[in-house]
Scaffold this motif. Structure first.
Motif, PDB file in Angstrom:
ATOM      1  N   TYR A 218       0.846  -1.196   0.000  1.00 40.20           N
ATOM      2  CA  TYR A 218       0.000   0.000   0.000  1.00 40.20           C
ATOM      3  C   TYR A 218       0.879   1.242   0.000  1.00 40.20           C
ATOM      4  N   GLN A 219       0.497   2.220  -0.830  1.00 37.52           N
ATOM      5  CA  GLN A 219       1.220   3.475  -0.821  1.00 37.52           C
ATOM      6  C   GLN A 219       1.073   4.144   0.542  1.00 37.52           C
ATOM      7  N   GLN A 220       2.175   4.708   1.034  1.00 36.64           N
ATOM      8  CA  GLN A 220       2.212   5.204   2.413  1.00 36.64           C
ATOM      9  C   GLN A 220       1.154   6.266   2.687  1.00 36.64           C
ATOM     10  N   ASN A 221       1.075   7.309   1.844  1.00 32.95           N
ATOM     11  CA  ASN A 221       0.151   8.402   2.125  1.00 32.95           C
ATOM     12  C   ASN A 221      -1.303   7.992   1.977  1.00 32.95           C
ATOM     13  N   ASP A 222      -1.565   6.838   1.349  1.00 31.09           N
ATOM     14  CA  ASP A 222      -2.933   6.352   1.217  1.00 31.09           C
ATOM     15  C   ASP A 222      -3.350   5.488   2.403  1.00 31.09           C
ATOM     16  N   LEU A 237      -2.096   7.853  12.338  1.00 35.19           N
ATOM     17  CA  LEU A 237      -3.475   8.044  11.910  1.00 35.19           C
ATOM     18  C   LEU A 237      -3.668   7.331  10.585  1.00 35.19           C
ATOM     19  N   SER A 238      -4.719   6.505  10.497  1.00 35.21           N
ATOM     20  CA  SER A 238      -4.966   5.720   9.291  1.00 35.21           C
ATOM     21  C   SER A 238      -5.699   6.546   8.245  1.00 35.21           C
ATOM     22  N   ALA A 239      -5.905   5.955   7.080  1.00 34.02           N
ATOM     23  CA  ALA A 239      -6.718   6.572   6.044  1.00 34.02           C
ATOM     24  C   ALA A 239      -8.190   6.526   6.445  1.00 34.02           C
ATOM     25  N   ASP A 240      -9.004   7.339   5.754  1.00 35.08           N
ATOM     26  CA  ASP A 240     -10.442   7.360   6.033  1.00 35.08           C
ATOM     27  C   ASP A 240     -11.097   6.047   5.618  1.00 35.08           C
ATOM     28  N   TYR A 241     -12.147   5.687   6.319  1.00 38.36           N
ATOM     29  CA  TYR A 241     -13.001   4.594   5.871  1.00 38.36           C
ATOM     30  C   TYR A 241     -14.447   4.949   6.196  1.00 38.36           C
ATOM     31  N   LEU A 242     -15.372   4.452   5.378  1.00 38.19           N
ATOM     32  CA  LEU A 242     -16.784   4.737   5.591  1.00 38.19           C
ATOM     33  C   LEU A 242     -17.247   4.121   6.900  1.00 38.19           C
ATOM     34  N   SER A 243     -17.900   4.917   7.736  1.00 35.20           N
ATOM     35  CA  SER A 243     -18.255   4.456   9.070  1.00 35.20           C
ATOM     36  C   SER A 243     -19.280   3.332   9.050  1.00 35.20           C
ATOM     37  N   ASN A 244     -20.047   3.207   7.941  1.00 35.68           N
ATOM     38  CA  ASN A 244     -21.034   2.119   7.881  1.00 35.68           C
ATOM     39  C   ASN A 244     -20.461   0.861   7.238  1.00 35.68           C
ATOM     40  N   ASN A 245     -19.177   0.881   6.889  1.00 36.83           N
ATOM     41  CA  ASN A 245     -18.517  -0.309   6.351  1.00 36.83           C
ATOM     42  C   ASN A 245     -17.772  -1.037   7.465  1.00 36.83           C
ATOM     43  N   ASP A 283     -10.929   4.244  17.105  1.00 34.19           N
ATOM     44  CA  ASP A 283     -11.506   5.112  16.077  1.00 34.19           C
ATOM     45  C   ASP A 283     -11.421   6.569  16.506  1.00 34.19           C
ATOM     46  N   THR A 284     -11.369   7.460  15.502  1.00 34.68           N
ATOM     47  CA  THR A 284     -11.341   8.887  15.774  1.00 34.68           C
ATOM     48  C   THR A 284     -11.979   9.636  14.611  1.00 34.68           C
ATOM     49  N   THR A 285     -12.507  10.813  14.900  1.00 32.96           N
ATOM     50  CA  THR A 285     -13.025  11.704  13.851  1.00 32.96           C
ATOM     51  C   THR A 285     -11.968  12.699  13.410  1.00 32.96           C
ATOM     52  N   ARG A 286     -10.805  12.711  14.029  1.00 26.70           N
ATOM     53  CA  ARG A 286      -9.760  13.690  13.724  1.00 26.70           C
ATOM     54  C   ARG A 286      -9.242  13.516  12.294  1.00 26.70           C
ATOM     55  N   GLY A 287      -9.307  14.593  11.535  1.00 27.73           N
ATOM     56  CA  GLY A 287      -8.748  14.588  10.189  1.00 27.73           C
ATOM     57  C   GLY A 287      -9.576  13.890   9.138  1.00 27.73           C
ATOM     58  N   ARG A 288     -10.801  13.472   9.457  1.00 25.94           N
ATOM     59  CA  ARG A 288     -11.605  12.755   8.467  1.00 25.94           C
ATOM     60  C   ARG A 288     -12.099  13.715   7.390  1.00 25.94           C
ATOM     61  N   ILE A 289     -12.436  13.155   6.215  1.00 26.32           N
ATOM     62  CA  ILE A 289     -12.796  14.008   5.091  1.00 26.32           C
ATOM     63  C   ILE A 289     -14.232  14.510   5.174  1.00 26.32           C
ATOM     64  N   ASP A 290     -15.122  13.777   5.855  1.00 24.01           N
ATOM     65  CA  ASP A 290     -16.497  14.238   6.035  1.00 24.01           C
ATOM     66  C   ASP A 290     -17.137  13.443   7.168  1.00 24.01           C
ATOM     67  N   ASP A 291     -18.403  13.774   7.456  1.00 23.43           N
ATOM     68  CA  ASP A 291     -19.083  13.148   8.592  1.00 23.43           C
ATOM     69  C   ASP A 291     -19.416  11.679   8.374  1.00 23.43           C
ATOM     70  N   ASN A 292     -19.298  11.189   7.146  1.00 23.60           N
ATOM     71  CA  ASN A 292     -19.605   9.788   6.857  1.00 23.60           C
ATOM     72  C   ASN A 292     -18.402   8.874   7.042  1.00 23.60           C
ATOM     73  N   LEU A 294     -14.675   7.731   9.190  1.00 22.70           N
ATOM     74  CA  LEU A 294     -13.891   7.678  10.416  1.00 22.70           C
ATOM     75  C   LEU A 294     -12.449   7.364  10.049  1.00 22.70           C
ATOM     76  N   ARG A 295     -11.567   7.550  11.010  1.00 23.17           N
ATOM     77  CA  ARG A 295     -10.184   7.122  10.846  1.00 23.17           C
ATOM     78  C   ARG A 295      -9.799   6.321  12.085  1.00 23.17           C
ATOM     79  N   GLN A 296      -8.716   5.589  11.965  1.00 24.79           N
ATOM     80  CA  GLN A 296      -8.211   4.821  13.097  1.00 24.79           C
ATOM     81  C   GLN A 296      -6.890   5.428  13.551  1.00 24.79           C
ATOM     82  N   GLN A 297      -6.719   5.522  14.855  1.00 24.04           N
ATOM     83  CA  GLN A 297      -5.445   5.979  15.395  1.00 24.04           C
ATOM     84  C   GLN A 297      -4.766   4.818  16.100  1.00 24.04           C
ATOM     85  N   LEU A 298      -3.469   4.721  15.893  1.00 27.67           N
ATOM     86  CA  LEU A 298      -2.675   3.630  16.443  1.00 27.67           C
ATOM     87  C   LEU A 298      -1.663   4.225  17.399  1.00 27.67           C
TER      88      LEU A 298
END
Length: 562
Positions: A218-222, A237-245, A283-292, A294-298
Motif C-alpha cells: 500500500y502506498q504510504q500516504n494512502d 493516523l490511518s486513512a479514512d473509511y466509511l463508518s457504515n462499512n 476510532d477517531t473523527t480527527r482529520g476525516r474528510i467528512d461526517d460519513n 472515520l479514521r483509526q489511530q494507532l
C-alpha cells in the motif's frame, strides 16, 4: 478389430498427447505452485530453482486425463445415444460443446474458451547471507526470471522474458502482473554467486494468484501518517473509511535494523521486531474528510527514549497480509515533551506538548483543553454580535468557517507543539553561501526556562528548556480570510512573521537538508490539509523576539475589552 481395442488405443494416444503435447509438462526439478498459496524456501549461492503455474490448476494434466477416461468409460457416449436422439429429446446427435467434436469419425480436441485471467506474482526475500567483515557494499539480491511459452520451461539469467514488466524497484519485493489469455507460467529464481567468506543463504516467499496480490503493498500516504512521537510513544493516523462499512483490520509492526536490501518485505520485517512494545487501535473523527467517514489511530507504547524505529502498517484483508512503506521514527530525548490527543475542544491536537514528566497525562490533556476553552469563550461572544444569518461579509466564507479557523489558530498558539532540535541540516562547511541560503528550514524556537509564550505553561508545569515547532502561518491567514472584518484580525508580515510562525515546506532529498513531508513537518499544521498550505521560500529560522504573536494577540485583547 474390436471397438474396445480401438477405444483403448485412442485413449492411450490421447493421454500421451495430454501429458507430453497438450498438457502441463514440467521438468522433474520444477516445483508446481498452487493458486493463492505462499511457498517458502531457501536458495544458496549460485543456485537456480524453477517453478510452474497453470491458471486452470496445478494438476491440469491430471484433470484432463480424468475427463478423458470418464469420456471413454461412460456407458453411453455423451454425444451419441442408442436411439439417435439428442439429450433434449430432439432428433439428431448431441455433441458435447465443451471439448469434443467429430470429423470423419475421428475424435478431435476442441480448445475450451479462455477468459483473460490475470496472474499476480510476488517474491519477497526474508533473509540474506552475511558478508565478510571487510565488505562495505550492498548485499546482492536474488532475481526472478519468467517464461510464458512451453519451449522455455527453465527460464534463467540468459533465457527469459523479463521484458514482461517485472517490478524490482522495491528492495526485498519483486512483483509481476500478466494477462493476455495466459494459462501457463514458468518461473526461475536465481541466486548470485558469492565469493568465499560469506555465510548463510537467502530465504524467500513466492506466491502466485489469479485473483489478488498475495503480498499486497500500500502506498504510504494512502494508508497512514505519523502524528508525532514523545520519548516513549508514537501516534499514527490511518486513512479514512466509511463508518457504515467494516472497520479495516490494521495494526503496526515496529522493527529495528531491517536490512535496507529487504526494506519492503513483510517476512523480513517480522524477523526484526522491536522488543516489548504494544499497539492500541481506536476510532477517531480527527482529520476525516467528512461526517460519513472515520479514521483509526494507532498508539504505540513502551518504546525507548532516543531510539530510532522503522514502523510498518500491517493490514489484514481476507487472511492476506499487506504492508505500507515503512516510516523511520525517532523517539524524543526530552521527557518534558509528552503526547496528548483525544481532546474534547481542541480535537485536532494530537502531538507532544511541554509539560511535567511526572504528572498524569490525561489530567494534563484536560488542563490544556480547558485553558483554550476559557480563552475562546469571549471570542464566541464577540462573534454572536454579528448577524451571521442575514449579513453576508464574504462570497465564500461564513461564520462557521470563522469559528472553525479561529478555534484551530487559538489551539495551535495556546497548546504549543514540542519537538526535538533540528540537527541534520547540512553545515556551512559543506555548502557554499548560496546553497546555505536556499536550504529549507524547520520553523522551531528554543524556549529557555520561563520563556514560554504562554505563561500558563511555565506556571503550571515548569517544563525547563524545550524546543517548539511553530504554528504554520496558514492558520493565521485562514482566520483573516474567514472572519468578519470588524474583528480586525491581522497577521504579521516579513521578518516578524518568520519569527512568529513556520512555513510549510517539502524536501525529499536529504543531501540538501532535513527530510520534510507530512510525517516530518516544517511547522505545526494542526490537521489542515497539506494541499492548501503555503509553500514559501521564506527562511523562518530567526531568533524569536519577546513580543511573539503580538499582532494576532491584539484580537484577544480586543475581545477582553468588550
Amino acid at each position: 478389430m474390436s471397438f474396445s481395442f480401438i477405444t483403448a488405443t485412442a485413449l492411450t494416444i490421447v493421454i500421451f498427447y495430454l501429458i507430453y503435447g497438450g498438457g502441463s509438462v514440467y521438468a522433474q526439478s520444477t516445483t508446481p505452485l498452487q493458486n493463492n498459496q505462499i511457498f517458502f524456501t531457501n536458495v544458496t549461492s549460485g543456485a537456480q530453482q524453477h517453478y510452474y503455474f497453470n491458471t486452470q490448476g496445478s494438476s491440469a494434466a491430471a484433470q484432463n486425463i480424468k475427463r478423458t477416461i470418464s469420456y471413454f468409460t461412460a456407458n453411453t457416449h455423451p454425444g451419441y445415444d442408442d436411439d439417435n436422439r439428442n439429450r433434449d429429446g430432439s432428433s439428431g446427435n448431441d455433441i458435447d460443446p465443451t471439448f469434443w467434436s467429430t470429423t470423419s469419425g475421428l475424435l478431435t480436441k476442441r480448445a475450451p474458451s479462455l477468459e483473460n485471467t490475470i496472474i499476480y506474482l510476488t517474491l519477497t526475500s526474508c533473509s540474506q547471507p552475511i558478508p565478510p567483515p571487510n565488505y562495505n557494499g550492498e548485499i546482492p539480491s536474488i532475481d526472478i526470471y519468467l517464461s510464458t511459452v512451453n519451449t522455455n520451461k527453465l527460464p534463467g539469467p540468459t533465457n527469459h522474458q523479463n521484458n514482461n514488466t517485472v517490478d524490482d524497484t522495491l528492495p526485498g519485493r519483486i512483483s509481476w502482473q500478466g494477462g493476455d489469455h495466459l494459462t501457463e507460467l514458468w518461473i526461475g529464481v536465481a541466486a548470485p554467486t558469492l565469493t568465499p567468506g560469506w555465510t548463510g543463504e537467502w530465504t524467500y516467499e513466492l506466491a502466485v494468484s489469479t485473483t489478488q496480490w498475495m503480498h499486497p503493498f500500500y502506498q504510504q500516504n494512502d494508508t497512514w501518517t505519523l502524528e508525532d512521537t514523545d520519548s516513549n510513544h508514537a501516534l499514527f493516523l490511518s486513512a479514512d473509511y466509511l463508518s457504515n462499512n467494516n472497520r479495516p483490520n490494521v495494526t503496526a509492526l515496529l522493527t529495528q535494523d531491517v536490512p535496507k536490501e529487504l526494506k519492503y518485505s513483510y517476512c523480513a520485517a517480522k524477523l526484526h521486531p522491536a522488543p516489548n512494545y504494544s499497539v492500541n487501535v481506536t476510532d477517531t473523527t480527527r482529520g476525516r474528510i467528512d461526517d460519513n467517514h472515520l479514521r483509526q489511530q494507532l498508539m504505540i507504547s513502551n518504546l525507548t527514549q532516543g531510539q530510532t524505529y522503522q514502523a510498518y502498517m500491517i493490514k489484514q484483508d481476507n487472511a492476506i497480509t499487506g504492508i505500507a512503506s515503512p516510516l523511520d521514527i525517532q523517539m524524543k530525548s526530552d521527557p518534558h515533551c509528552r503526547m496528548i490527543y483525544d481532546l474534547d475542544f481542541c480535537d485536532d491536537v494530537a502531538y507532544s506538548v511541554p509539560t511535567d514528566p511526572n504528572q498524569d497525562i490525561w489530567n494534563i490533556t484536560r488542563s490544556y483543553d480547558d485553558q483554550v476553552k476559557e480563552l475562546f469563550a469571549p471570542f464566541g461572544t464577540a462573534l454572536t454580535q454579528f448577524n451571521c444569518n442575514s449579513t453576508q461579509y464574504s462570497l465564500v466564507r461564513n461564520c462557521d468557517d470563522c469559528y472553525r479557523d479561529y478555534k484551530r489558530w487559538l489551539c495551535a498558539v495556546t497548546i504549543p507543539r514540542c519537538t526535538s532540535s533540528t540537527t541534520d541540516t547540512p553545515t556551512s562547511a559543506s555548502l557554499s553561501d548560496n546553497q546555505e541560503e536556499l536550504l529549507p528550514t524547520v520553523g522551531t524556537r528554543d524556549v529557555t526556562n520561563g520563556s514560554s509564550r504562554n505563561p500558563w505553561i511555565d506556571e503550571t508545569y515548569k517544563p525547563s528548556g524545550w524546543t517548539e515547532l511553530l504554528p504554520c502561518i496558514d492558520l493565521c491567514y485562514h482566520v483573516v480570510q474567514s472572519c468578519p472584518p470588524f474583528l480586525q484580525f491581522n497577521c504579521p508580515e516579513g521578518d516578524l512573521a518568520a519569527q512568529q510562525y513556520g512555513y510549510w515546506k517539502t524536501q525529499t532529498n536529504q543531501t540538501k537538508g532535513p527530510l520534510l513531508d507530512i510525517n516530518h513537518p516544517s511547522c505545526n499544521r494542526l490537521n489542515v490539509n497539506e494541499s492548501i498550505l503555503v509553500i514559501s521560500d521564506a527562511n523562518p529560522l530567526l531568533s524569536l523576539s519577546s513580543f511573539l504573536l503580538v499582532s494576532c494577540m491584539g484580537l484577544v485583547l480586543y475581545i477582553f475589552s468588550l
